[in-house]
Design a protein around this motif. Structure first.
Motif, PDB file in Angstrom:
ATOM      1  N   VAL A  88       2.768  -3.106  13.591  1.00  0.00           N
ATOM      2  CA  VAL A  88       2.190  -2.449  12.427  1.00  0.00           C
ATOM      3  C   VAL A  88       3.239  -1.979  11.431  1.00  0.00           C
ATOM      4  N   GLY A  89       3.025  -2.383  10.216  1.00  0.00           N
ATOM      5  CA  GLY A  89       3.661  -1.728   9.089  1.00  0.00           C
ATOM      6  C   GLY A  89       5.137  -1.935   8.822  1.00  0.00           C
ATOM      7  N   ILE A  90       5.932  -2.219   9.847  1.00  0.00           N
ATOM      8  CA  ILE A  90       7.381  -2.231   9.631  1.00  0.00           C
ATOM      9  C   ILE A  90       7.791  -3.204   8.523  1.00  0.00           C
TER      10      ILE A  90
ATOM     11  N   LYS B 234       0.821  -1.209   0.000  1.00  0.00           N
ATOM     12  CA  LYS B 234       0.000   0.000   0.000  1.00  0.00           C
ATOM     13  C   LYS B 234       0.860   1.268   0.000  1.00  0.00           C
ATOM     14  N   THR B 235       2.027   1.171   0.666  1.00  0.00           N
ATOM     15  CA  THR B 235       2.838   2.373   0.854  1.00  0.00           C
ATOM     16  C   THR B 235       3.179   3.043  -0.475  1.00  0.00           C
ATOM     17  N   ILE B 236       3.645   2.266  -1.409  1.00  0.00           N
ATOM     18  CA  ILE B 236       4.075   2.861  -2.674  1.00  0.00           C
ATOM     19  C   ILE B 236       2.898   3.542  -3.377  1.00  0.00           C
TER      20      ILE B 236
ATOM     21  N   ILE C 194      -3.300   8.700   5.978  1.00  0.00           N
ATOM     22  CA  ILE C 194      -3.242   8.152   7.332  1.00  0.00           C
ATOM     23  C   ILE C 194      -3.058   6.653   7.251  1.00  0.00           C
ATOM     24  N   ASP C 195      -1.952   6.181   7.789  1.00  0.00           N
ATOM     25  CA  ASP C 195      -1.618   4.766   7.650  1.00  0.00           C
ATOM     26  C   ASP C 195      -2.045   3.970   8.877  1.00  0.00           C
ATOM     27  N   GLU C 196      -2.532   2.786   8.653  1.00  0.00           N
ATOM     28  CA  GLU C 196      -2.819   1.824   9.726  1.00  0.00           C
ATOM     29  C   GLU C 196      -3.673   2.385  10.843  1.00  0.00           C
ATOM     30  N   GLN C 197      -4.763   2.995  10.474  1.00  0.00           N
ATOM     31  CA  GLN C 197      -5.616   3.554  11.520  1.00  0.00           C
ATOM     32  C   GLN C 197      -6.960   2.859  11.557  1.00  0.00           C
TER      33      GLN C 197
HETATM   34 MG    MG Z   1       1.926  -0.540   5.609  1.00  0.00          MG
END
Ligand code: MG
Ligand code: ADP
Length: 683
Positions: free
Chosen positions: A543-545, A296-298, A389-392
């Motif tokens: 989360v996310g790392i 998702k990040t990219i 907003i990431d991972e909320q």
């Molecule tokens: Mg992520």
């Protein structure tokens, strides 16, 4: 007098009810029962049947029975501890009514000599005579006693009698509301009205009849009202006009070409959906949903890049500093020095922060990364065009709405979550947003092999870790945060670190909630550069790392976690192109339930499937902290048993949206079901 045609009666204060005073009101308020409507959901657990009456000669000792009798004589001994007594009879025999701690005046009032009175209670026998001790149900009107009386759970300190009385009072005064549903919908519930449904719901014999039309209709009302409010929010936000963002696609494609991989087709599709929103003249309010590691990040950073190229600023908010920093670093690599980006850290020096704030205000920073610090009052943007907003997943509808308002008219909003949720809950949770979903993971991914091991097999695990390290691989070793003792939360991680450090000298590092931010960064950077092999940590890595070279994760005390959380943790590995392993460690023998859960994880790496299973096992309130999310708990509706109703409501909402139907007829529904505070302007 009650205005029966008005739903507002149901929203009035409890003291409106006859015989309900401040004391009862306060007791109910403690149970979050604040108005008459709230009381409608205080449901009977079962009932006591007092409808059949008996003659004295046929009474059965020890049973709860109803008799109609005539009081004959009072015995009021003026001696302490001796009870008051009333001799009563019918044409077949005599019975004593015994009262401890009662006033004579009260007794004379409820049992007047020579009058027929109906009483109910448990029949005793003493000195050759029937007796009734402290009877609670006494009335000259037999019909009031000869009923089925509902029993309620009574933790509130309010008696059953009071509940029966006030709920009956409400039921008898129910306003007759205009039907809000379409004929088609009503048909599915045998055309039962809301009023009739409420009446049926409170009938003692209907306790537990979840499959009946009255129950389903009311559950549907609940679901539907939630969806409708969400839909209204979405419509309202989409109506907001903004300056459309004009960016150069060629520039975007240049960045894409520089990536070491090609985008998956879902990444391309979702990017296009987002880009369309950016360039449209209406505000974006969109959720990008995709399983862990789906990339998702990219997608979001490309959207950020386009927004900058259209002349706006972007704010990227992550739930933790580590994650904010990781996104920042990724963006630095991706964009070189082409655009100005920076990071606000809670820990950075005052001087540094001040400088960043100045630059933001002067538009000398194009993209700012950070935790919620990004949205503090003192942060002033020059021209904010996009909030990411990431991972909320724990943000509720209200919080999201506030964020969207804060950005201003020109500001688009993109939320991201790696928390797949059951299909039935999508509209409940995210119905206020447009949805983009990444379903496929990059093709290069290898499966993650998942095993479970009891703690006493640690030697085997250590052996395995040795082997992996020899191959150049890296390992996460997760020790759970022990909630019960906040002070000890990282002691298990520290102990594990000390232990492993002896076995693998100079190859282990430790990360926990109390590690200084600057140290954290150093540690994570070293891990990324493969300078050490084992990272022992609490769940802060959850989360996310993203560490593509780590391909083993060991999770201690795995039974402390829910399925979805384990899936999240496991998602820290399997991000590169190597085979990966996840080992779930357990303290002792596994319960059947625990075994079931592990098997689900072993079987599947599909977050959507796992979330469905998680919900079946734990109920929806529990999965992933939705309880804290501000998502209201349904009173009757259940996403597991009523999944058909959730889908029906979704279909109906779509129909209403597509036909652009007037929703004013739903006003009472929305007002009653307590969601309309979000949309105050329905006519
Ligand atoms: Mg992520
Ligand atoms: P998540 O959706 O969980 O936030 P990330 O955005 O962190 O996932 O991506 C996980 C990893 O996959 C990162 O290392 C990222 O660079 C990489 N990645 C993203 N897209 C692709 C792709 N199409 N092919 C290969 N790797 C990818």
């Amino acid at each position: 007098m009650v205005n029966k045609s008005n739903y507002e009666y149901l929203l009035s204060d409890l003291t409106t009810l006859k015989g309900v005073g401040v004391k009862t009101t306060n007791l109910l308020k403690k149970k979050k029962i604040n108005n008459i409507f709230d009381l409608l959901w205080k449901l009977p657990k079962s009932y006591t049947d007092r409808s059949l009456s008996s003659k004295i000669k046929d009474l059965k000792i020890g049973e709860n029975q109803t008799i109609t009798i005539v009081p004959k004589k009072y015995y009021f001994p003026r001696i302490r501890n001796l009870p008051n007594k009333v001799l009563c009879s019918d044409e077949t025999g005599e019975i004593d009514c015994i009262f401890f701690n009662s006033y004579e005046g009260y007794i004379k009032k409820i049992l007047p000599l020579g009058q027929k009175v109906t009483v109910n209670g448990k029949i005793g026998f003493f000195k050759n005579k029937y007796q009734l001790t402290n009877p609670k149900y006494i009335s000259e009107d037999a019909s009031l006693i000869k009923q089925k009386h509902n029993t309620y759970s009574l933790t509130e300190g309010i008696s059953e009698k009071v509940y029966n009385r006030i709920i009956n009072q409400i039921i008898n005064n129910l306003p007759i509301l205009n039907e809000w549903h379409s004929k088609n919908i009503l048909n599915k519930f045998d055309n039962i009205t809301w009023n009739k449904s409420i009446i049926e719901l409170h009938k003692p014999e209907n306790v537990g009849r979840y499959k009946k039309n009255f129950y389903k209709r009311l559950a549907f009302d609940e679901i539907f009202s939630t969806f409708l409010v969400n839909s209204e929010i979405r419509k309202k936000i989409k109506k907001i006009k903004k300056t459309s963002k004009k960016y150069d696609v060629e520039k975007q494609n240049k960045i894409i070409k520089k990536l070491g991989f090609t985008l998956t087709s879902d990444q391309k599709k979702t990017l296009e959906e987002i880009n369309n929103d950016l360039s449209s003249a209406n505000k974006m309010f969109r959720l990008l949903q995709g399983d862990v590691g789906s990339g998702k990040t990219i997608v979001s950073l490309l959207a950020a890049y386009n927004t900058v190229n259209a002349g706006f600023q972007v704010a990227v908010m992550a739930p933790t500093e580590i994650l904010a920093r990781q996104h920042f670093n990724f963006a630095k690599k991706l964009f070189n020095n082409e655009i100005n980006i920076d990071l606000i850290s809670g820990k950075s020096e005052h001087k540094v922060k001040k400088k960043i704030l100045e630059k933001l205000e002067k538009k000398q920073i194009n993209i700012i990364f950070g935790t919620h610090a990004v949205f503090q009052k003192k942060v002033v943007f020059n021209d904010l065009g996009l909030i990411i907003i990431d991972e909320q997943h724990k943000f509720g509808v209200n919080q999201r709405k506030k964020l969207s308002d804060k950005g201003g008219t020109n500001c688009d909003v993109l939320l991201m979550t790696a928390t797949p949720i059951p299909r039935t809950l999508t509209m409940t949770m995210y119905g206020d947003m447009d949805l983009s979903i990444i379903r496929e993971k990059p093709k290069s991914r290898k499966p993650i092999h998942t095993y479970s091991k009891p703690e006493n097999k640690i030697e085997e695990i250590v052996k395995f870790v040795k082997k992996e390290i020899k191959l150049g691989n890296q390992v996460f070793w997760v020790c759970p945060l022990i909630e019960e003792s906040k002070k000890l939360d990282h002691s298990s991680a520290i102990k594990k670190y000390e232990h492993l450090n002896k076995l693998f000298p100079n190859q282990v590092s430790l990360l926990h909630g109390k590690t200084e931010i600057s140290d954290k960064e150093i540690i994570l950077n070293k891990f990324l550069k493969n300078e050490f092999k084992i990272l022992v940590s609490t769940t802060i890595i959850e989360v996310g790392i993203d560490f593509p070279n780590a391909n083993v994760i060991i999770i201690e005390n795995a039974n402390k976690f829910g399925l979805s959380q384990l899936h999240q943790l496991r998602g820290r590995v399997g991000r590169g192109d190597k085979n990966s392993t996840c080992i779930l460690m357990f303290k002792s023998n596994l319960s059947e339930n625990a075994k079931k859960r592990i098997n689900i994880l072993k079987e599947s790496n599909d977050g959507f499937f796992i979330s469905e299973e998680d919900m079946k096992i734990r109920g929806f309130g529990d999965i992933l902290g939705f309880k804290q999310s501000g998502i209201k708990n349904f009173k009757l509706a259940d996403p597991i048993h009523n999944s058909d109703l959730f889908l029906l409501a979704e279909k109906e909402i779509k129909k209403i949206e597509n036909a652009n139907e007037d929703i004013r007829r739903f006003k009472p529904l929305m007002k009653l079901y307590d969601r309309a505070d979000i949309i105050n302007d329905i006519a």
